[in-house]
Design an enzyme around this catalytic site. Structure first.
Site, short mmCIF file in Angstrom:
data_model
loop_
_atom_site.label_atom_id
_atom_site.label_comp_id
_atom_site.label_asym_id
_atom_site.label_seq_id
_atom_site.Cartn_x
_atom_site.Cartn_y
_atom_site.Cartn_z
N ASP A 86 1.06 -1.26 0.02
CA ASP A 86 0.04 -0.03 0.22
C ASP A 86 0.88 1.22 -0.10
OD1 ASP A 86 -2.29 1.71 0.35
OD2 ASP A 86 -2.10 1.76 2.35
N SER A 87 0.40 2.17 -0.11
CA SER A 87 1.04 3.71 -0.21
C SER A 87 1.52 3.97 1.39
CB SER A 87 0.29 4.80 -0.58
OG SER A 87 -0.88 5.02 0.23
N TYR A 91 -0.85 8.24 -2.85
CA TYR A 91 -1.05 7.83 -4.26
C TYR A 91 -2.21 8.51 -4.64
CZ TYR A 91 2.26 3.71 -4.18
OH TYR A 91 3.20 2.98 -3.64
N GLY A 92 -3.11 8.92 -3.95
CA GLY A 92 -4.69 9.38 -4.56
C GLY A 92 -4.36 10.31 -5.47
N CYS A 111 -4.46 -1.70 -1.69
CA CYS A 111 -4.61 -0.29 -2.05
C CYS A 111 -5.62 0.01 -3.25
CB CYS A 111 -3.25 0.48 -2.50
SG CYS A 111 -3.40 2.03 -2.82
N ASN A 112 -6.67 0.71 -2.85
CA ASN A 112 -7.64 0.58 -4.11
C ASN A 112 -7.12 1.46 -5.26
OD1 ASN A 112 -10.81 0.23 -3.17
ND2 ASN A 112 -9.34 0.67 -1.40
N GLU A 118 -2.11 8.59 8.38
CA GLU A 118 -0.69 8.25 8.30
C GLU A 118 0.01 8.70 9.54
OE1 GLU A 118 1.58 6.54 6.38
OE2 GLU A 118 -0.34 5.60 5.64
N CYS A 140 -11.19 3.16 0.04
CA CYS A 140 -9.71 3.36 0.23
C CYS A 140 -9.41 2.70 1.53
CB CYS A 140 -9.29 4.90 0.69
SG CYS A 140 -7.72 5.17 1.04
N THR A 141 -8.34 1.96 1.43
CA THR A 141 -7.87 0.81 2.66
C THR A 141 -7.47 1.85 3.78
OG1 THR A 141 -5.83 0.55 1.65
CG2 THR A 141 -7.44 -1.13 1.34
N HIS A 142 -7.35 2.88 3.74
CA HIS A 142 -7.09 3.83 4.83
C HIS A 142 -8.26 4.05 5.66
CE1 HIS A 142 -3.21 4.56 3.01
NE2 HIS A 142 -2.76 5.22 4.32
N1 DGL Z 1 -4.82 2.94 0.85
C1 DGL Z 1 -4.84 3.80 -0.55
C2 DGL Z 1 -5.98 3.32 -1.17
O1 DGL Z 1 -6.74 2.38 -0.95
C3 DGL Z 1 -4.55 5.12 -0.19
C4 DGL Z 1 -4.35 5.92 -1.41
C5 DGL Z 1 -3.52 7.25 -1.34
O2 DGL Z 1 -2.26 7.01 -0.77
O3 DGL Z 1 -3.78 8.12 -1.49
O4 DGL Z 1 -6.36 3.90 -2.26
#
Ligand code: DGL
Length: 262
Positions: free
Chosen positions: A10-11, A42-43, A73-74, A152, A184-186
Site C-alpha cells: 500500500d502507499s 497515491y490518491g 490499495c484501491n 498516516e 480506500c484501505t486507509h
Molecule cells: N490506501 C490507499 C487506497 O486504498 C491510499 C491511497 C493514497 O495513498 O492516497 O487507495
C-alpha cells in the site's frame, strides 16, 4: 502446500486493514507488508506514476519470494492491476470498491462512495458502475481529501478529522444514502468517527474480510496454502517513517518492523 509468504503493499498503513483480516482468517500464513510511505499519498498521482510505483513495490516483494501479492490499495488496484498481471507471473489480488453488494442491499437506492481522487477517476470504477446489478441505484462519490494523511499521522481522534468527515458525509446523508462504501484501505481506521456522524441507519461497507477470503480461495486453488500448524512470521517494511506501523501493530508482538531505502 507452500511456506512462502503472502505479500501486501500500500502507499502506507491503509493496507493494514486488509492485513488484519488476512491474519485473522489464515493465522498460519507468513506475511510481508510494504508501506511505500515515502510516496504517499497515491490518491492524486497520475495513472503512469501509480503504475511505476506499483511495479517497484511488486519487485520488492518478488525479491522476498512471496507466493501471492495483495494490492492492498484501491488506488493502485484500480489503476495498475491489468498492467501488473500482464507483466508478472505471480497471482495478484485486487481491491475494488464494494459497490455491487451495497447496491444489492440498498433500500433508499442511494449509496455513498468515499475514495481517493485517482480511484474516482479510474476506468475500473466506470466499469464497476456499468455492471451495477440494480440500475436505478445512484452512487454519490466523494474524494476524501486529507483522510489518508490523517491516518498516516495517527490523528484519527482530532477535531479536524471530525470536521472533515462531517464535510464529506453530511451531504451524502442529506441525499438519503443508506450504505457508505469505503473505497480506500486507509478509511476503515476512521469507522468509529464515521459512525458518530452517520448514526445507525447507514451501513458502512469495507472489503477486508472479502479480500482475505478471496486470497484464501486462490491459494487453495493453486494448492499453495501454508500448513495450518505453521507458526507465522510477519515482516513490515516502510521507506519513510515506521511510527504509524508501530502504533497500529502494537498488539502484534511478533511483528518485525523495519525502515528500508527503496
Ligand atoms: N490506501 C490507499 C487506497 O486504498 C491510499 C491511497 C493514497 O495513498 O492516497 O487507495
Amino acid at each position: 502446500m507452500s511456506s512462502q509468504a503472502i505479500g501486501l503493499f500500500d502507499s502506507g498503513v491503509g493496507g493494514i486493514s486488509i492485513w488484519q483480516a488476512v491474519n485473522t482468517l489464515m493465522p498460519y500464513e507468513h506475511t510481508i507488508y510494504l508501506a511505500d510511505n515515502k510516496n504517499a499519498p497515491y490518491g492524486h498521482k497520475t495513472k503512469d506514476e501509480i503504475i511505476a510505483l506499483s511495479e517497484k513495490n511488486t519487485e520488492f516483494l518478488l525479491n522476498k519470494n512471496v507466493k501471492l501479492i495483495i494490492v492492498a490499495c484501491n488506488t493502485a488496484s484500480t489503476n495498475a492491476i491489468p498492467h501488473l498481471r500482464q507483466k508478472y507471473h505471480v497471482p495478484f489480488i485486487r481491491i475494488q470498491p464494494a459497490i455491487k453488494p451495497a447496491s444489492l442491499q440498498s433500500q433508499t437506492k442511494k449509496i455513498g462512495l468515499l475514495a481517493t481522487q485517482s480511484t474516482l477517476q479510474s476506468n475500473m470504477l466506470q466499469e464497476l458502475k456499468e455492471i451495477i446489478p440494480v440500475n436505478d441505484v445512484e452512487i454519490i462519490g466523494r474524494y476524501g481529501q486529507g483522510l489518508v494523511e490523517i491516518v498516516e499521522n495517527n490523528r484519527m481522534e482530532s477535531r479536524e478529522t471530525y470536521r472533515l468527515l462531517q464535510k464529506y458525509l453530511n451531504p451524502m446523508l442529506e441525499q438519503g444514502i443508506d450504505h457508505l462504501v469505503l473505497g480506500c484501505t486507509h478509511y476503515p481506521f476512521l469507522i468509529p468517527q464515521m459512525k458518530q456522524i452517520l448514526g445507525a441507519s447507514v451501513k458502512i461497507i469495507e472489503p477486508s474480510m472479502a479480500i482475505a477470503k478471496q486470497s484464501k480461495r486462490v491459494l487453495e486453488k493453486l494448492n499453495i496454502l501454508a500448513p495450518e500448524n505453521q507458526k507465522a512470521k510477519h515482516e513490515f517494511y516502510a521507506n519513510h517513517s515506521t511510527a504509524a506501523l508501530k502504533k497500529l501493530l502494537k498488539n502484534i508482538p511478533e511483528a518485525f518492523i523495519k525502515k528500508l531505502e527503496f
